[in-house]
Design an enzyme around this catalytic site. Structure first.
Site: not given
Length: 296
Positions: A245, A250
């Site tokens: 990410c 994430r």
């Protein structure tokens, strides 16, 4: 001694249901010996305005990252953190946080680097706990431990570096879990984090765009195993997938989905992610909605 697995039918279809707990399970086990609850949020002020009773705060930035080198803390530092938070090696650790467990999954991934035997996520995280009007507390637990052992971090099984990504381009699945605007190159940073802008926008060639939020429903709970399998149906049992990410938070969430909910082997998180890649000289970058081809 680890606490029992949550028997909820809502978790039973996942590959490793022992890595998740429901709010009902956690509420029932509050205060029981052998349970350690950790809150880890992007907004580090949330803990102070109310948290799950008995939870301790782990700040993803100041507690889990080395203060000088861009890397994670050492085994000695992790043991010290666990002792300061009153967490024993044989405790069942349940982690939760804001934003559907972005940072909680990141913390769980770091705990896994140190091989903590039993670490789980609260399905739905902080927001669902509050939405269900469950108990919160302002009290900060006053507990310490002196017994957590020093365990050397083991990066290789679940962590990827830039050279690892370069080595698998076009041969193994690569998944970009950022927003579509970040993936296509429309922006160089997340809208609420302009200070984290990078020099180049776009994505790593051959990476598929599957934003992390596609794995959760409106309540913040993980989607069913059937829905998740359809989302990642291109991954075969022999694949060694890498996810990334912006800084790895994430993609830790997607790593959790692939590893623990779907049971995909050999998944690694490239935590250097776009912050490293988008600022590195002479690495391939492509823009637009197409994954792009392997550079010649």
């Amino acid at each position: 001694m680890p606490l029992p697995t949550d028997p909820s039918p809502s978790l039973s279809a996942y590959a490793h249901p022992e890595r998740l707990v429901t709010g009902d399970w956690l509420y029932f086990h509050l205060g029981k010996p052998g349970l350690a609850i950790v809150e880890s949020d992007e907004n580090v002020l949330l803990y102070d305005v109310g948290h799950i009773p008995g939870a301790v705060k782990v700040d993803w930035h100041t507690d889990l990252n080395d203060p000088k080198v861009r890397d994670y803390i050492t085994g000695e530092q992790f043991a010290d953190l666990m002792n300061r938070k009153g967490i024993a090696r044989d405790d069942t650790v349940v982690i939760y946080g804001d934003k559907s467990n972005w940072w909680a999954a990141y913390a769980l991934w770091v705990f896994t680097l140190f091989g903590h035997p039993d670490v789980r996520l609260l399905n739905g995280g902080r927001d669902l706990w509050l939405a269900e009007r469950r108990d919160t507390s302002l009290a900060v637990p006053n507990k310490t431990s002196t017994s957590y052992p020093v365990v050397n971090r083991n990066d290789a099984p679940i962590r990827a570096f830039k050279d690892d990504v370069l080595a698998i381009l076009g041969t193994q699945p690569l998944i970009d879990v950022r927003s579509l605007d970040e993936y296509t190159g429309k922006c160089t940073e997340m809208p609420d984090s302009p200070e984290e802008s990078v020099l180049r926008a776009g994505h790593i060639p051959t990476a598929r765009s599957i934003p992390w939020e596609m794995t959760v429903d409106k309540s913040g709970r993980f989607r069913s195993s059937e829905e998740l399998e359809r989302l990642y149906d291109f991954i075969t049992p022999n694949d060694k997938t890498i996810v990334y990410c912006r800084i790895g938070e994430r993609s830790s969430h997607t790593w959790f989905v692939l590893t623990h909910l779907l049971g995909k082997p050999g998944v690694r998180n490239y935590d250097g992610s776009w912050t490293e890649w988008g600022n590195t000289v002479r690495v391939p970058i492509t823009a637009g909605e197409s994954p792009g081809a392997v550079p010649v």
